[in-house]
Design a protein around this motif. Sequence first.
Motif, short mmCIF file in Angstrom:
data_model
loop_
_atom_site.label_atom_id
_atom_site.label_comp_id
_atom_site.label_asym_id
_atom_site.label_seq_id
_atom_site.Cartn_x
_atom_site.Cartn_y
_atom_site.Cartn_z
N SER A 184 41.97 29.56 59.63
CA SER A 184 42.74 28.72 58.97
C SER A 184 43.37 28.73 60.51
O SER A 184 43.79 27.71 60.72
N VAL A 185 44.36 29.73 61.13
CA VAL A 185 44.92 29.41 62.17
C VAL A 185 44.29 29.51 63.33
O VAL A 185 44.86 28.88 63.98
N VAL A 186 43.97 30.03 63.68
CA VAL A 186 42.95 29.92 64.67
C VAL A 186 42.15 28.14 64.87
O VAL A 186 42.32 27.79 65.91
N GLY A 187 41.48 28.15 64.02
CA GLY A 187 41.38 26.63 63.66
C GLY A 187 41.85 25.32 63.74
O GLY A 187 42.13 25.08 64.95
N ALA A 188 43.57 25.73 63.10
CA ALA A 188 44.39 25.36 64.15
C ALA A 188 44.70 24.89 65.38
O ALA A 188 45.04 23.68 66.28
N VAL A 189 44.85 25.86 65.96
CA VAL A 189 45.24 26.45 66.86
C VAL A 189 44.14 25.51 67.99
O VAL A 189 44.37 24.47 69.53
N ILE A 190 42.81 25.89 68.04
CA ILE A 190 41.99 24.90 68.55
C ILE A 190 41.24 23.60 68.91
O ILE A 190 41.40 23.32 69.20
N SER A 191 42.10 23.31 67.21
CA SER A 191 41.83 22.08 67.42
C SER A 191 43.07 20.96 68.13
O SER A 191 43.30 19.95 68.00
N GLU A 192 44.59 21.79 68.25
CA GLU A 192 45.17 21.51 69.09
C GLU A 192 45.29 21.30 70.40
O GLU A 192 45.68 20.44 71.14
N TRP A 193 44.94 22.54 70.45
CA TRP A 193 44.52 22.63 71.95
C TRP A 193 43.28 21.41 72.98
O TRP A 193 43.61 21.31 74.09
N LEU A 194 42.26 21.38 71.62
CA LEU A 194 41.45 19.98 71.98
C LEU A 194 42.15 18.68 72.28
O LEU A 194 41.15 17.66 72.30
N GLY A 195 43.45 18.68 71.47
CA GLY A 195 43.63 16.86 71.63
C GLY A 195 44.91 17.06 70.38
O GLY A 195 44.55 17.23 69.32
N GLY A 196 45.87 16.70 70.75
CA GLY A 196 46.87 16.27 69.77
C GLY A 196 48.23 16.38 70.03
O GLY A 196 48.40 16.34 71.55
N MET A 204 50.43 25.32 73.89
CA MET A 204 49.70 26.30 75.37
C MET A 204 49.17 25.83 76.32
O MET A 204 48.83 26.06 77.30
N THR A 205 48.37 24.87 75.47
CA THR A 205 47.92 23.96 77.14
C THR A 205 48.93 23.72 78.07
O THR A 205 48.95 23.50 79.28
N ARG A 206 50.17 23.30 77.08
CA ARG A 206 51.29 22.80 78.50
C ARG A 206 51.68 24.10 78.65
O ARG A 206 51.84 23.48 80.47
N VAL A 207 51.55 25.17 78.35
CA VAL A 207 52.21 26.18 79.65
C VAL A 207 51.42 26.70 80.46
O VAL A 207 51.64 27.30 81.14
N LYS A 208 49.88 26.62 79.85
CA LYS A 208 48.29 27.32 81.27
C LYS A 208 48.86 26.15 82.44
O LYS A 208 48.72 26.74 83.25
N LYS A 209 49.39 24.66 81.90
CA LYS A 209 49.04 23.89 83.03
C LYS A 209 50.51 23.72 84.07
O LYS A 209 50.56 24.12 84.75
N ALA A 210 51.74 24.79 83.76
CA ALA A 210 52.72 25.00 84.72
C ALA A 210 52.41 26.53 84.85
O ALA A 210 53.57 26.60 85.33
N PHE A 211 51.23 27.12 84.56
CA PHE A 211 51.34 27.95 84.82
C PHE A 211 52.50 29.32 84.45
O PHE A 211 52.49 30.17 85.18
#
Lengths: 255, 244
Positions: A184-196, A204-211
Amino acid sequence: MLRRNLPSVIAVVSLIAIWQAVCSSGLIPPYMLPSPIAVVKAFISEIPALWSHSLITLQEAFIGLFFGVGVGFLAAILMDHFTVLYKAFNPILIITQTIPSVAIAPLLVLWFGYEMTPKIVLIVITTFFPITVGLLGGFRSADKDAVNLLRSMGATRLQIFRYIKFPSALPQFFSGLKIASAYSVVGAVISEWLGGFGGLGVYMTRVKKAFAFDKMFAVIFLISIISLALMALVNFAEKKCMPYNYLDKKHKRKI
Amino acid sequence: MKKLEVKNINKSFDGKPVLQDVSIELNEGELVCLLGVSGSGKSTLFNIISGILQADSGTVLLDGEDVTNKSGHISYMLQKDMLLPYRTIEDNVALPLLLKGEKKKVARAAVSALFDRFGLDGTQKKYPSQLSGGMRQRAALLRTYIFSRSVALLDEPFSALDALTKASMHKWYLDLMQNIRLSTVFITHDVDEAILLSDRIYLLSGSPARITQEIVINETKPRRDDFPLTQEFLEYKRKILSLL
């Protein structure tokens, strides 16, 4: 307790020590692999952001898990009760599990938008399966002689379910629930990753883009900790619901 | 007065006859034994009496009332104690009452009075895994008794116990039967056990199984302690072994 876990504690501590040594020696540049100390510093400085994003992720995970368990229960009971349904839906059920959730998530975003709905749908899809499979196996493992005994006492089908089938399935249910809670946690993170708009996946996507890899590592550890905490919660519930499986060995066979 | 009458039961599985014209009777306070080799259809007969299996023909009367092919009137007890591992002893024993729709509190109160009589005092809140084999059989027996207070069907109830426990359970059971005015039909393949406990023994043999002989044990109850060592006992044993 410590003595029993000593090997794994030593292994974890030495891994972190090696990691720190490699980073301190300057073999790998810090923007590629942040040191453990940097990760801890990032974690502490980011606590407010991590906290607010965690709340969103946890909310999705809990709601999704709640409905996932509900759907899983319903499916298991129906498929156990009606053999036709079992034959019809078992293959479909297994096929749904071969589809990677990263592949479904964008579709769900397309259908349900960027709000909470697609996340919960994804979590329900990934969590109901271990519940259903566990319960189905558990129902089938019910002792035939015990069922016959209750029938000889004039029990109805519902009573046989309540007194034999359901309690027999509890151990498998809890195994399934442990897997489902991690999903459930992994699923939530993945779906947020792909749009939210919020949640640990978005963070995670934000800090990734900021390196900002130190923050990236901090959030990875946080997700692990949350999953572990959920599993510990399930373990606790299991002990509360099935005290007879955790009887002190010393007290067994005393009479 | 006849507690239980089983008349002319026939049963076949997939066209293969298993029981042929089997009739047995049980009088009040009596202990009657069905003796036969394994696989001779004894357990099938019990399943028919308790209504789990449908007989092809024949009738089962309990206290004169026709209960043929109806479950919920007579229960039985197996070699396996079949106590549910996830329920405490008192909740296991109270199960027949819960199935009849009693409230949990009422059911517990109703059974607690009998724990002492069955030698189970202090085990109410324990789980089956915490009890010895003999104690578990007592609890299973109490559950059977709670269900139907007059007739007990026991399918090799003591055969999984060690010799010493078995001997003490035999004595205990005969005492108990007198105390609570229980009538018992008992399955066993142990000739000694049959002679020791029974008032009458039905020999079941052949394929399909039929009652080939009825043997009355003329020995007062409670039994003398040295009954298994007497000439009479050996005579009964010789006769039964020659007939089986």
